[in-house]
Design a protein around this motif. Sequence first.
Motif, PDB file in Angstrom:
ATOM      1  N   VAL A 247       0.841  -1.207   0.000  1.00 20.61           N
ATOM      2  CA  VAL A 247       0.000   0.000   0.000  1.00 20.61           C
ATOM      3  C   VAL A 247       0.873   1.252   0.000  1.00 20.61           C
ATOM      4  O   VAL A 247       0.625   2.209  -0.743  1.00 20.61           O
ATOM      5  N   LEU A 248       1.930   1.226   0.812  1.00 19.84           N
ATOM      6  CA  LEU A 248       2.818   2.391   0.900  1.00 19.84           C
ATOM      7  C   LEU A 248       3.615   2.566  -0.386  1.00 19.84           C
ATOM      8  O   LEU A 248       3.858   3.704  -0.820  1.00 19.84           O
ATOM      9  N   THR A 249       4.028   1.482  -0.997  1.00 22.02           N
ATOM     10  CA  THR A 249       4.770   1.578  -2.258  1.00 22.02           C
ATOM     11  C   THR A 249       3.890   2.176  -3.353  1.00 22.02           C
ATOM     12  O   THR A 249       4.327   3.031  -4.132  1.00 22.02           O
ATOM     13  N   PHE A 250       2.662   1.718  -3.424  1.00 20.58           N
ATOM     14  CA  PHE A 250       1.733   2.275  -4.412  1.00 20.58           C
ATOM     15  C   PHE A 250       1.499   3.762  -4.132  1.00 20.58           C
ATOM     16  O   PHE A 250       1.468   4.584  -5.062  1.00 20.58           O
ATOM     17  N   MET A 251       1.366   4.105  -2.871  1.00 22.33           N
ATOM     18  CA  MET A 251       1.136   5.502  -2.504  1.00 22.33           C
ATOM     19  C   MET A 251       2.328   6.365  -2.899  1.00 22.33           C
ATOM     20  O   MET A 251       2.170   7.490  -3.387  1.00 22.33           O
ATOM     21  N   ARG A 252       3.524   5.863  -2.727  1.00 25.11           N
ATOM     22  CA  ARG A 252       4.742   6.606  -3.068  1.00 25.11           C
ATOM     23  C   ARG A 252       4.818   6.902  -4.564  1.00 25.11           C
ATOM     24  O   ARG A 252       5.280   7.974  -4.961  1.00 25.11           O
ATOM     25  N   ASP A 253       4.334   5.965  -5.385  1.00 24.29           N
ATOM     26  CA  ASP A 253       4.458   6.107  -6.834  1.00 24.29           C
ATOM     27  C   ASP A 253       3.226   6.722  -7.493  1.00 24.29           C
ATOM     28  O   ASP A 253       3.263   7.026  -8.687  1.00 24.29           O
ATOM     29  N   HIS A 254       2.141   6.915  -6.755  1.00 23.39           N
ATOM     30  CA  HIS A 254       0.889   7.412  -7.357  1.00 23.39           C
ATOM     31  C   HIS A 254       0.273   8.505  -6.486  1.00 23.39           C
ATOM     32  O   HIS A 254      -0.830   8.344  -5.957  1.00 23.39           O
ATOM     33  N   PRO A 255       0.928   9.650  -6.370  1.00 25.50           N
ATOM     34  CA  PRO A 255       0.331  10.724  -5.560  1.00 25.50           C
ATOM     35  C   PRO A 255      -0.738  11.522  -6.309  1.00 25.50           C
ATOM     36  O   PRO A 255      -1.523  12.232  -5.669  1.00 25.50           O
ATOM     37  N   LEU A 256      -0.803  11.395  -7.653  1.00 26.12           N
ATOM     38  CA  LEU A 256      -1.691  12.236  -8.458  1.00 26.12           C
ATOM     39  C   LEU A 256      -2.945  11.474  -8.854  1.00 26.12           C
ATOM     40  O   LEU A 256      -2.877  10.309  -9.243  1.00 26.12           O
ATOM     41  N   MET A 257      -4.080  12.159  -8.797  1.00 26.31           N
ATOM     42  CA  MET A 257      -5.345  11.548  -9.164  1.00 26.31           C
ATOM     43  C   MET A 257      -5.610  11.727 -10.659  1.00 26.31           C
ATOM     44  O   MET A 257      -5.167  12.695 -11.287  1.00 26.31           O
ATOM     45  N   GLU A 258      -6.351  10.764 -11.228  1.00 26.81           N
ATOM     46  CA  GLU A 258      -6.642  10.793 -12.662  1.00 26.81           C
ATOM     47  C   GLU A 258      -7.620  11.904 -13.026  1.00 26.81           C
ATOM     48  O   GLU A 258      -7.429  12.629 -13.994  1.00 26.81           O
ATOM     49  N   ASN A 259      -8.664  12.069 -12.256  1.00 28.77           N
ATOM     50  CA  ASN A 259      -9.679  13.075 -12.559  1.00 28.77           C
ATOM     51  C   ASN A 259      -9.292  14.440 -11.989  1.00 28.77           C
ATOM     52  O   ASN A 259      -8.463  14.530 -11.070  1.00 28.77           O
ATOM     53  N   SER A 260      -9.916  15.464 -12.532  1.00 30.46           N
ATOM     54  CA  SER A 260      -9.669  16.839 -12.092  1.00 30.46           C
ATOM     55  C   SER A 260     -10.929  17.403 -11.439  1.00 30.46           C
ATOM     56  O   SER A 260     -12.050  16.942 -11.705  1.00 30.46           O
ATOM     57  N   VAL A 261     -10.726  18.402 -10.591  1.00 29.74           N
ATOM     58  CA  VAL A 261     -11.844  19.111  -9.975  1.00 29.74           C
ATOM     59  C   VAL A 261     -12.171  20.287 -10.894  1.00 29.74           C
ATOM     60  O   VAL A 261     -11.369  21.210 -11.036  1.00 29.74           O
ATOM     61  N   VAL A 262     -13.334  20.248 -11.522  1.00 26.99           N
ATOM     62  CA  VAL A 262     -13.667  21.187 -12.600  1.00 26.99           C
ATOM     63  C   VAL A 262     -14.679  22.219 -12.117  1.00 26.99           C
ATOM     64  O   VAL A 262     -15.617  21.900 -11.376  1.00 26.99           O
ATOM     65  N   SER A 263     -14.463  23.452 -12.570  1.00 24.58           N
ATOM     66  CA  SER A 263     -15.385  24.533 -12.232  1.00 24.58           C
ATOM     67  C   SER A 263     -15.376  25.556 -13.358  1.00 24.58           C
ATOM     68  O   SER A 263     -14.381  25.701 -14.080  1.00 24.58           O
ATOM     69  N   ALA A 264     -16.490  26.263 -13.520  1.00 24.40           N
ATOM     70  CA  ALA A 264     -16.585  27.374 -14.469  1.00 24.40           C
ATOM     71  C   ALA A 264     -16.419  28.684 -13.704  1.00 24.40           C
ATOM     72  O   ALA A 264     -16.838  28.792 -12.543  1.00 24.40           O
ATOM     73  N   PRO A 265     -15.824  29.688 -14.321  1.00 23.05           N
ATOM     74  CA  PRO A 265     -15.569  30.951 -13.600  1.00 23.05           C
ATOM     75  C   PRO A 265     -16.851  31.658 -13.192  1.00 23.05           C
ATOM     76  O   PRO A 265     -17.831  31.707 -13.948  1.00 23.05           O
ATOM     77  N   LEU A 266     -16.846  32.194 -11.971  1.00 20.44           N
ATOM     78  CA  LEU A 266     -17.917  33.084 -11.550  1.00 20.44           C
ATOM     79  C   LEU A 266     -17.812  34.411 -12.276  1.00 20.44           C
ATOM     80  O   LEU A 266     -18.824  35.071 -12.542  1.00 20.44           O
ATOM     81  N   LEU A 267     -16.593  34.822 -12.563  1.00 17.88           N
ATOM     82  CA  LEU A 267     -16.364  36.048 -13.307  1.00 17.88           C
ATOM     83  C   LEU A 267     -15.007  35.970 -13.984  1.00 17.88           C
ATOM     84  O   LEU A 267     -14.115  35.240 -13.542  1.00 17.88           O
ATOM     85  N   VAL A 268     -14.851  36.742 -15.049  1.00 16.65           N
ATOM     86  CA  VAL A 268     -13.591  36.893 -15.763  1.00 16.65           C
ATOM     87  C   VAL A 268     -13.404  38.380 -16.019  1.00 16.65           C
ATOM     88  O   VAL A 268     -14.284  39.026 -16.579  1.00 16.65           O
ATOM     89  N   ARG A 269     -12.284  38.928 -15.591  1.00 19.05           N
ATOM     90  CA  ARG A 269     -11.991  40.348 -15.809  1.00 19.05           C
ATOM     91  C   ARG A 269     -10.696  40.479 -16.579  1.00 19.05           C
ATOM     92  O   ARG A 269      -9.656  39.943 -16.167  1.00 19.05           O
ATOM     93  N   ARG A 270     -10.756  41.199 -17.685  1.00 19.76           N
ATOM     94  CA  ARG A 270      -9.556  41.482 -18.473  1.00 19.76           C
ATOM     95  C   ARG A 270      -9.065  42.885 -18.138  1.00 19.76           C
ATOM     96  O   ARG A 270      -9.849  43.784 -17.883  1.00 19.76           O
ATOM     97  N   GLY A 271      -7.742  43.034 -18.167  1.00 18.83           N
ATOM     98  CA  GLY A 271      -7.153  44.320 -17.826  1.00 18.83           C
ATOM     99  C   GLY A 271      -6.941  44.515 -16.342  1.00 18.83           C
ATOM    100  O   GLY A 271      -6.565  45.592 -15.906  1.00 18.83           O
ATOM    101  N   ILE A 272      -7.200  43.470 -15.546  1.00 22.43           N
ATOM    102  CA  ILE A 272      -7.089  43.580 -14.086  1.00 22.43           C
ATOM    103  C   ILE A 272      -6.386  42.340 -13.554  1.00 22.43           C
ATOM    104  O   ILE A 272      -6.630  41.222 -14.025  1.00 22.43           O
ATOM    105  N   THR A 273      -5.526  42.534 -12.571  1.00 26.67           N
ATOM    106  CA  THR A 273      -4.893  41.420 -11.866  1.00 26.67           C
ATOM    107  C   THR A 273      -5.352  41.442 -10.418  1.00 26.67           C
ATOM    108  O   THR A 273      -5.028  42.366  -9.669  1.00 26.67           O
ATOM    109  N   TYR A 274      -6.114  40.443 -10.028  1.00 27.79           N
ATOM    110  CA  TYR A 274      -6.564  40.329  -8.638  1.00 27.79           C
ATOM    111  C   TYR A 274      -5.494  39.601  -7.825  1.00 27.79           C
ATOM    112  O   TYR A 274      -4.888  38.640  -8.293  1.00 27.79           O
TER     113      TYR A 274
END
Length: 830
Positions: free
Chosen positions: A391-418
């Motif tokens: 279990v520990l060996t597998f954990m050492r070699d596989h820290p990254l998950m296959e799927n991503s956490v996906v979201s759409a922006p609440l807002l997008v502003r051009r010309g501004i750096t928040y």
Amino acid sequence: MKAAACLNAGVLLLCFLLSSWAATLNGYGGSHDVLGSRQLGGVSNFSTFLLDRSTGTLYLGAQDAILAINTSNLGQKPLKIKWDVPEDKRKSCVAKGKTEADCKNYIRLLQFLGDGRIYACGTYAFDPQCAFLNMSSFSLETAEEGGVRMETGKGKCPFEPSQHYTAVMAGGVLYTAATSNFLGTLFDISRATGIEQERIRTERSINWLSDPEFVSSAFIQEDEANNPTGEDDKIYFFFTEVAKEYDLYTKVKVPRVARVCKSDVGGMKTLQRRWTTFLKAQLVCEDRASGQRFNVLTDVFTSRHRLDDPSSTHFYGIFTSQWDREETSAVCVYSLADISKVMDGPFKELKKTCENWINPEPVPTPRPGQCLNSALKSEGFDSSLKLPDKVLTFMRDHPLMENSVVSAPLLVRRGITYTKLAVTLTSISDDDKRTAVVLHLGTDRGELHRVAVVGQNATLLEEIPLFPSHDPVNNILLYKDVALVGSPSSLVRQPAVGCALYPTCEVCARARGLGCAWNPKEQACDGVGNELGDEELGDPLSQCKSGEGRCSPTVKEVSVMKGLRVLLPCVQVSPRACSWEHPPHRHTRQRLSDLEVLASEETEGKYVCLCQEGGREQPACRRAEYHLTLAGASMGGTVALAGGPGRHFLAWYVLLFVVGMLAGAAAILCLLLRHRRASGKGAGHGASLSEKHHDLLPSSATPQSPSSASLLSEAVPLTKRNGTLNGHGGGGHNGGGHNHHHGGGINGPHIYSNNSSSSGEVKLSESSAKLTQHQQGLEGRERPGPEGEEGEGLSEGALGDGRGPVGPGGGAGQTAGVPRSTAGTVKLQL
């Protein structure tokens, strides 16, 4: 001598007037809601905020000092602790190649220990050290031999003042994500305090951490009364790193969320003193309409939507893109449930052959990376030390998950750096089923923006300049309906919630989603929107005496000379994008929400600005409409029109001119008085005095008014941002709506409203069409073309030879009193 004394007095008077007016204008001095370097005892470089919510005391970590401020009375003198670096240690740091400025002690960590003390850590001349601050006496604990009692801060605090870093306290134990060596090449997420045997960290592998930039961390504690599965508490870390799963010619950055478990103490043989529960997943913030992804995470705010339910936690993040050439910021939100679902999903297989991806290894039992719970304990796995080696060996070699956490922006502003983000939740129904989110966003130019988000609809409510443009917002804390906003050199207290924030009918209508409605009897914005339904209130803008419909602007006739560039303004009141409908040609370029057009026979016709304001399902709102025609002969030159940006900037020149004329008149009056007293002494002396007068003010060198082209062309450069013009030197701001001044000066907030007849809206006048007097002086003078984002196929060659934009109603030439920007445009007053 008397004349010289008079002249000196005039100069002193001028300086006094300018300094007093500038202080009032900027609103930084004299206000009990603003603390600058003078009020803070000369301390600067504030980087860390820690608020004691029981007393309202704000602790500030700064350069060589820690301050304690009473937030309920900013006029009270702050308490101060000096914690600097000895001279010999500072010299040793400089000898290692570091700068004098960096070889100081920058306090980067302040955390409550829970026993009346604060754990404080500083860079301490590239040798991080930590100390204990007694809150009752506000003093650092001393050692037996004298001096401050310190312990090593390596792994707890960064070495360099500007290094990315985050830390969180969980049950009196410190968890950090920081660099762990002098060169800044090693990175660890670790349990930095507590029992020595339980101080564990990440594996030194690029599969675990690949050149990360740490952003934020959060401790999610389970509810003991409502935890049937006995789930362990968890700590989440947010950062941006170089993705190893993308094999491209350049480094691709990706935002990540990582999770570790509080009870993890490492493995018995494999992963000794290393995390056995470290899992990470990619965060995706993607605008589905355009397909654009924002891949650089800059800040995260953790908010629990229901105070008694840890599972209702949401994480609001600010994102930018490494691929955009212009400033762009987006805000996405992720729920704890979505993150947990991805962490429980399939693992990504990082091992690869020369040609094809190999099949992933089977996942062993118990599941790697799983936190302890009642089920695991019943199987005999009551500690990570008892986990099987496979279990520990597998954990050492596989820290990254296959799927991503996906979201759409609440807002997008051009010309501004928040740069920073804080969130308040507002219930807009009695049953709490409808909740509005107010985003408090700090910018890299010292501004605070507020955006209301209700469902799919995001509304920009106001923009408040708080600090000089070179002072970014680096901290925002919300406390008792107040926002404490900090920069590296100042602290400001601002109201955070409430309908009373919106002083006009139009902007109150924009805040309808927050339960606000305009009270015509009281001429104020209040919360009656919570009691009345949409049917009773109808269109909230109908109560505002607007000359135009909300999305039905009047058509403005624009007649310009052929060959000139026209800048058609469009006031963007929503963070959502604006687009233009226009004749089918390639001689256009969209600059933020405005549109630049090269006047020709092909470009005549109708131009309509459409902005998304009512959500993705609602039709676009018509914010502006123009009809462009050609008038007169072809002429060169560069003229642009906007609806008022730069008025405050021009006011500086008007004031300087008036005060300068007064001071000059005072000096001349002194000389004339002296001349009269000396007139009886002979004509020769009078002739000498006349020569002096001629030398002081020759007839060919009269003072230039602000309408002088030479004066304006050498003025402070103007930069165009979000449809407005701002001076580089911290000049005035002007928003797209009604101004509500902060501190009584031009740095007041910009209130946006849907009323198309607001002060930010462009109104054409007959006088703006007469622009021919100064054109000859502009011809033949080469100027660079305007800078902006690439539009619809417009190349520099298509714009002509140094020709610039003209505004609606304008012709060739330049109106007196209009400042010209270094981008080769002139903003005309309407």
